[in-house]
Design a protein around this motif. Structure first.
Motif, PDB file in Angstrom:
ATOM      1  N   ALA A 286      -6.355  -6.444  -9.000  1.00 11.77           N
ATOM      2  CA  ALA A 286      -6.635  -7.718  -8.405  1.00 11.77           C
ATOM      3  C   ALA A 286      -5.813  -7.915  -7.184  1.00 11.77           C
ATOM      4  O   ALA A 286      -4.994  -7.152  -7.067  1.00 11.77           O
ATOM      5  CB  ALA A 286      -6.337  -8.848  -9.422  1.00 11.77           C
ATOM      6  N   GLY A 287      -6.602  -8.816  -6.103  1.00 13.01           N
ATOM      7  CA  GLY A 287      -5.729  -8.906  -5.179  1.00 13.01           C
ATOM      8  C   GLY A 287      -5.397  -7.989  -4.160  1.00 13.01           C
ATOM      9  O   GLY A 287      -4.535  -7.775  -3.519  1.00 13.01           O
ATOM     10  N   ALA A 288      -6.550  -7.142  -4.022  1.00 13.03           N
ATOM     11  CA  ALA A 288      -6.434  -6.009  -3.180  1.00 13.03           C
ATOM     12  C   ALA A 288      -6.144  -6.448  -1.665  1.00 13.03           C
ATOM     13  O   ALA A 288      -5.876  -5.678  -0.673  1.00 13.03           O
ATOM     14  CB  ALA A 288      -7.689  -4.874  -3.333  1.00 13.03           C
ATOM     15  N   GLY A 289      -6.817  -7.665  -1.342  1.00 11.09           N
ATOM     16  CA  GLY A 289      -6.581  -8.141  -0.035  1.00 11.09           C
ATOM     17  C   GLY A 289      -5.207  -8.205   0.498  1.00 11.09           C
ATOM     18  O   GLY A 289      -5.045  -8.240   1.818  1.00 11.09           O
ATOM     19  N   GLY A 290      -4.344  -8.204  -0.279  1.00  9.84           N
ATOM     20  CA  GLY A 290      -2.811  -8.382  -0.012  1.00  9.84           C
ATOM     21  C   GLY A 290      -2.038  -7.127   0.129  1.00  9.84           C
ATOM     22  O   GLY A 290      -0.778  -6.961  -0.026  1.00  9.84           O
ATOM     23  N   LEU A 291      -2.662  -5.911   0.136  1.00 12.40           N
ATOM     24  CA  LEU A 291      -2.009  -4.590  -0.009  1.00 12.40           C
ATOM     25  C   LEU A 291      -1.081  -4.360   1.101  1.00 12.40           C
ATOM     26  O   LEU A 291      -0.245  -3.480   1.103  1.00 12.40           O
ATOM     27  CB  LEU A 291      -3.161  -3.574  -0.253  1.00 12.40           C
TER      28      LEU A 291
ATOM     29  N   ARG B  50       0.631  -1.184   0.045  1.00  6.37           N
ATOM     30  CA  ARG B  50       0.049  -0.039  -0.002  1.00  6.37           C
ATOM     31  C   ARG B  50       0.897   1.245   0.008  1.00  6.37           C
ATOM     32  O   ARG B  50       0.686   2.377  -0.565  1.00  6.37           O
ATOM     33  CB  ARG B  50      -1.007  -0.068   1.364  1.00  6.37           C
ATOM     34  N   GLU B  51       1.742   1.357   0.766  1.00  5.11           N
ATOM     35  CA  GLU B  51       2.837   2.270   0.831  1.00  5.11           C
ATOM     36  C   GLU B  51       3.618   2.564  -0.516  1.00  5.11           C
ATOM     37  O   GLU B  51       3.818   3.659  -0.845  1.00  5.11           O
ATOM     38  CB  GLU B  51       3.824   2.070   2.164  1.00  5.11           C
ATOM     39  N   ALA B  52       4.013   1.482  -1.103  1.00  8.66           N
ATOM     40  CA  ALA B  52       4.677   1.480  -2.257  1.00  8.66           C
ATOM     41  C   ALA B  52       3.887   2.135  -3.453  1.00  8.66           C
ATOM     42  O   ALA B  52       4.449   2.803  -4.325  1.00  8.66           O
ATOM     43  CB  ALA B  52       5.178   0.087  -2.797  1.00  8.66           C
ATOM     44  N   LEU B  53       2.545   1.963  -3.458  1.00 13.14           N
ATOM     45  CA  LEU B  53       1.677   2.864  -4.328  1.00 13.14           C
ATOM     46  C   LEU B  53       1.936   4.240  -4.295  1.00 13.14           C
ATOM     47  O   LEU B  53       1.466   5.026  -5.302  1.00 13.14           O
ATOM     48  CB  LEU B  53       0.394   2.384  -4.202  1.00 13.14           C
TER      49      LEU B  53
ATOM     50  N   LEU C 218      -6.346 -15.810 -10.586  1.00  9.47           N
ATOM     51  CA  LEU C 218      -5.429 -16.419  -9.660  1.00  9.47           C
ATOM     52  C   LEU C 218      -4.919 -15.388  -8.470  1.00  9.47           C
ATOM     53  O   LEU C 218      -4.523 -15.624  -7.529  1.00  9.47           O
ATOM     54  CB  LEU C 218      -4.149 -17.002 -10.590  1.00  9.47           C
ATOM     55  N   CYS C 219      -4.638 -14.029  -9.172  1.00  9.40           N
ATOM     56  CA  CYS C 219      -4.375 -13.129  -8.151  1.00  9.40           C
ATOM     57  C   CYS C 219      -5.236 -12.901  -7.038  1.00  9.40           C
ATOM     58  O   CYS C 219      -5.025 -12.936  -5.848  1.00  9.40           O
ATOM     59  CB  CYS C 219      -3.837 -11.859  -8.641  1.00  9.40           C
ATOM     60  N   GLU C 220      -6.458 -12.872  -7.290  1.00  7.26           N
ATOM     61  CA  GLU C 220      -7.657 -12.532  -6.191  1.00  7.26           C
ATOM     62  C   GLU C 220      -7.651 -13.921  -5.760  1.00  7.26           C
ATOM     63  O   GLU C 220      -7.781 -13.913  -4.051  1.00  7.26           O
ATOM     64  CB  GLU C 220      -9.086 -12.637  -6.992  1.00  7.26           C
ATOM     65  N   ASP C 221      -7.374 -15.347  -6.029  1.00 10.13           N
ATOM     66  CA  ASP C 221      -7.403 -16.358  -5.261  1.00 10.13           C
ATOM     67  C   ASP C 221      -6.418 -16.544  -4.158  1.00 10.13           C
ATOM     68  O   ASP C 221      -6.490 -16.944  -3.056  1.00 10.13           O
ATOM     69  CB  ASP C 221      -7.375 -17.680  -6.203  1.00 10.13           C
ATOM     70  N   PHE C 222      -5.076 -16.192  -4.509  1.00 10.74           N
ATOM     71  CA  PHE C 222      -3.989 -16.241  -3.870  1.00 10.74           C
ATOM     72  C   PHE C 222      -3.789 -14.896  -2.764  1.00 10.74           C
ATOM     73  O   PHE C 222      -2.665 -14.941  -2.273  1.00 10.74           O
ATOM     74  CB  PHE C 222      -2.669 -16.759  -4.360  1.00 10.74           C
ATOM     75  N   GLY C 223      -4.502 -13.886  -3.085  1.00 12.74           N
ATOM     76  CA  GLY C 223      -4.141 -12.640  -2.382  1.00 12.74           C
ATOM     77  C   GLY C 223      -3.086 -11.699  -2.650  1.00 12.74           C
ATOM     78  O   GLY C 223      -2.441 -11.389  -1.890  1.00 12.74           O
ATOM     79  N   VAL C 224      -2.696 -12.048  -3.915  1.00 16.28           N
ATOM     80  CA  VAL C 224      -1.309 -11.296  -4.421  1.00 16.28           C
ATOM     81  C   VAL C 224      -1.950  -9.996  -5.441  1.00 16.28           C
ATOM     82  O   VAL C 224      -2.546 -10.304  -6.185  1.00 16.28           O
ATOM     83  CB  VAL C 224      -0.600 -12.120  -5.393  1.00 16.28           C
ATOM     84  N   PRO C 225      -1.640  -8.737  -4.701  1.00 11.28           N
ATOM     85  CA  PRO C 225      -2.076  -7.669  -5.459  1.00 11.28           C
ATOM     86  C   PRO C 225      -1.328  -7.642  -7.081  1.00 11.28           C
ATOM     87  O   PRO C 225      -0.165  -7.816  -7.112  1.00 11.28           O
ATOM     88  CB  PRO C 225      -1.610  -6.377  -4.758  1.00 11.28           C
ATOM     89  N   LEU C 226      -2.287  -7.432  -7.833  1.00 10.76           N
ATOM     90  CA  LEU C 226      -2.168  -7.135  -9.164  1.00 10.76           C
ATOM     91  C   LEU C 226      -1.981  -5.617  -9.514  1.00 10.76           C
ATOM     92  O   LEU C 226      -2.999  -5.282  -9.354  1.00 10.76           O
ATOM     93  CB  LEU C 226      -2.603  -7.995 -10.082  1.00 10.76           C
TER      94      LEU C 226
ATOM     95  N   ALA D 125       5.213 -10.727  -2.597  1.00 12.95           N
ATOM     96  CA  ALA D 125       4.353  -9.593  -1.985  1.00 12.95           C
ATOM     97  C   ALA D 125       3.282  -8.857  -3.150  1.00 12.95           C
ATOM     98  O   ALA D 125       2.235  -8.919  -2.673  1.00 12.95           O
ATOM     99  CB  ALA D 125       5.217  -8.284  -1.526  1.00 12.95           C
ATOM    100  N   ALA D 126       3.751  -8.891  -4.272  1.00 10.63           N
ATOM    101  CA  ALA D 126       2.756  -8.359  -5.191  1.00 10.63           C
ATOM    102  C   ALA D 126       3.475  -8.639  -6.703  1.00 10.63           C
ATOM    103  O   ALA D 126       4.511  -8.793  -6.715  1.00 10.63           O
ATOM    104  CB  ALA D 126       2.591  -6.677  -5.120  1.00 10.63           C
ATOM    105  N   MET D 127       2.565  -8.369  -7.962  1.00 13.39           N
ATOM    106  CA  MET D 127       3.082  -8.342  -9.071  1.00 13.39           C
ATOM    107  C   MET D 127       2.458  -6.971  -9.638  1.00 13.39           C
ATOM    108  O   MET D 127       1.437  -6.618  -9.607  1.00 13.39           O
ATOM    109  CB  MET D 127       2.273  -9.405  -9.782  1.00 13.39           C
ATOM    110  N   ALA D 128       3.517  -6.428 -10.597  1.00 21.05           N
ATOM    111  CA  ALA D 128       3.230  -5.255 -11.173  1.00 21.05           C
ATOM    112  C   ALA D 128       3.321  -5.597 -12.861  1.00 21.05           C
ATOM    113  O   ALA D 128       4.180  -6.182 -13.185  1.00 21.05           O
ATOM    114  CB  ALA D 128       4.274  -4.120 -11.060  1.00 21.05           C
ATOM    115  N   PHE D 129       2.103  -5.086 -13.434  1.00 18.28           N
ATOM    116  CA  PHE D 129       2.027  -5.559 -14.818  1.00 18.28           C
ATOM    117  C   PHE D 129       2.123  -4.259 -15.582  1.00 18.28           C
ATOM    118  O   PHE D 129       1.423  -3.368 -15.233  1.00 18.28           O
ATOM    119  CB  PHE D 129       0.674  -6.278 -14.900  1.00 18.28           C
ATOM    120  N   LYS D 130       3.184  -4.085 -16.564  1.00 17.44           N
ATOM    121  CA  LYS D 130       3.104  -3.254 -17.538  1.00 17.44           C
ATOM    122  C   LYS D 130       2.616  -3.579 -18.991  1.00 17.44           C
ATOM    123  O   LYS D 130       3.030  -4.421 -19.716  1.00 17.44           O
ATOM    124  CB  LYS D 130       4.818  -2.632 -17.730  1.00 17.44           C
TER     125      LYS D 130
END
Length: 546
Positions: free
Chosen positions: A19-24, A4-7, A97-105, A77-82
């Protein structure tokens, strides 16, 4: 920092979480560009994976799912897509999959460069680590300043409580010594420990502890709980390293509170300080042990020479209050020679148990021998051999100690100027019965009876003429046969027990007895020959020990 702070970093200005906002709130500590799907070989917990999904395009759906499963297990921790020419939008299966595993996309701005993201993330991490390093330096500086004050353990614990704002305790597991900032929380009746996985900045062993308080402890705590209510309390336990083989622990009682890195560093510093205190105490105890060990040894060997020096030594040892003295000799032998490195552990257990029953005694340690010197008021307060035997029997039954055999000898009562005589008495018992197949015995010198006549000889060669020539001849020609007869006599003519001790069949014992009767004329079933075998064996034992 967390995702969340990295954003809020400049390179994430136009980014959005798809996706995966639960892992922020996942901890983020580094960044890596995804170039290959073998993440198990290079992925690390806390990483931000930057990708255009080029590395995943050749994978099947099941392989992509396995990739995300591995990624989640590692702790990415997270995945960043460009968005680029390859893909303008994240694939739907990846979003799911990001939603399922709680990995923020995180979908990045197409114009952002990978270098900018890496520099922002790693720069922030480095700045955070530098800040943490400075704070650690301050904490370490304060701890070293505290060490110069030579503080007591309670003072150290109170200092830590004021820093953490949590109650803490100190536990010495072997001596069951407890100190704490809240005495009621040190009254636990039992505890269990489960080791934690190590985290950053932790160099010592950390455990999840469960402290169990019984009814008496609950009542003593007087904390408004019903007196008949047993309870359990969680705590964090940190093992304090030591050089004496004893387990020491620092307990932090509010274990549900998440420790910050600075809290962890503070605990690490305090554990180091407690370790210094333990080493200091052990050094003092070792010095006193050597001094007392030497003083007791000199008393036993009558090296002090004059009554005045004897009196002075007894005063230093704190055993000059009563008129009577006695010596207790304990010899131990390990069943398995491979346990020789545990001999000291065994002797410490024996010393603790006997000293807990007779607190005023002092002792001398030499290899496999323990010699206790007891100063007592009257015959009613003498060493009780039945109690000593019971103590050793319980140690035999302990699963935490190596298997061993023992021989205990107790002297007669003497005055302070005849301690050497008492020592000679127990050594004579040892000379007579060491090597006996009938082990785990406790023998009084006063009960030796006719054996005392042997001990009165000024020259052991005088005793040779009292040995039965038949037994001497048997010892020279067939020592194994004589050993069988001796073992049988010591076991009260019990053929089965003798066979068990010698690892032979009882019929073999009977055969050897009969052979000794026919060839050498020695019939141990005859009381006179039985006595000749026993006495000749004791005379030989005295000669061997000399």
């Amino acid at each position: 920092m967390i995702v969340r702070e990295a954003l809020l970093l400049p390179s994430f200005a136009e980014a959005k979480v798809i996706a995966g906002a639960g892992g922020l709130d996942n901890e983020l500590s580094s960044a890596m560009v995804l170039e290959a799907a073998d993440i198990e070989n290079w992925g690390k917990s806390g990483q931000l994976i930057i990708t255009s999904f080029f590395a995943l395009q050749e994978l099947s759906e099941s392989e992509v799912a396995q990739f995300f499963h591995t990624m989640s297990a590692i702790g990415i921790a997270a995945m960043a897509f460009k968005p680029e020419r390859l893909l303008l939008n994240a694939p739907q299966n990846v979003i799911a999959l990001c939603e399922d595993f709680g990995v923020p996309l995180i979908e990045l701005s197409p114009s952002v460069k990978y270098e900018s993201i890496m520099l922002d993330v790693l720069g922030h991490v480095l700045d955070s680590n530098l800040t943490l390093l400075n704070r650690f330096y301050d904490a370490h500086k304060h701890t070293m300043a505290l060490a110069l004050k030579q503080p007591s353990i309670p003072y150290i614990l109170n200092t830590l409580k004021n820093t953490l704002r949590m109650d803490v305790s100190y536990l010495d597991t072997t001596r069951d010594r407890r100190l704490g900032t809240d005495p009621t929380r040190t009254c636990f009746d039992a505890y269990s420990l489960i080791r934690r996985e190590p985290k950053p900045f932790q160099t010592h062993a950390y455990f999840d502890a469960m402290l169990f308080f019984n009814r008496a402890a609950a009542k003593e705590a007087d904390d408004n709980r019903p007196a008949d209510e047993d309870r359990a309390e969680k705590a964090l336990a940190v093992r304090i390293p030591s050089s004496d083989g004893v387990d020491y622990y620092l307990l932090v009682h509010e274990s549900d509170v998440e420790l910050t890195p600075l809290d962890t560093m503070t605990i690490e510093n305090i554990v180091g300080l407690l370790q210094m205190k333990i080493l200091e105490q052990n050094a003092i105890k070792q010095k006193l042990f050597i001094q007392n060990n030497n003083a007791v040894h000199d008393l036993l060997l009558e090296r002090y020479g004059t009554p005045e020096r004897i009196n002075s030594a007894l005063t230093v040892l704190g055993i000059d209050e009563f008129p009577f003295y006695e010596v207790l000799f304990v010899h131990v032998s390990l069943v398995d020679c491979a346990d020789i490195d545990r001999l000291d552990e065994l002797q410490q257990a024996i010393r603790r148990r006997i000293r807990s029953a007779y607190p005023g005694i002092v002792y001398f340690v030499n290899n496999d021998r323990l010699v206790f010197l007891h100063n007592f008021r009257s015959p009613l307060t003498r060493f009780n051999l039945d109690l000593i035997q019971d103590i050793l029997d319980k140690l035999h039954a302990s699963s935490t100690l190596p298997p061993f055999k023992h021989l205990v000898a107790l002297s007669s009562t003497v005055d302070r100027y005849a301690i050497g005589q008492a020592n000679t008495e127990v050594l004579n018992v040892y000379r007579l019965f060491n090597g006996s197949t009938s082990s785990d015995r406790a023998i009084r010198f006063e009960d030796l009876g006719v054996y005392k006549l042997m001990l009165m000889a000024d020259d052991l060669s005088q005793l040779a003429e009292y040995m039965d020539p038949r037994v001497v001849d048997l010892a020279k020609k067939q020592p194994e046969l004589l050993s069988t007869l001796i073992c049988l006599c010591e076991n009260g003519m019990d053929f089965s027990k003798t066979g068990e001790q010698l690892f032979i069949h009882p019929k073999t014992v009977r055969y050897r007895v009969e052979r000794a009767r026919k060839v050498y004329g020695i019939d141990v079933k005859n009381p006179d020959d039985f006595l000749q075998v026993v006495l000749t064996n004791k005379i030989m034992a005295l000669g061997r020990e000399s």
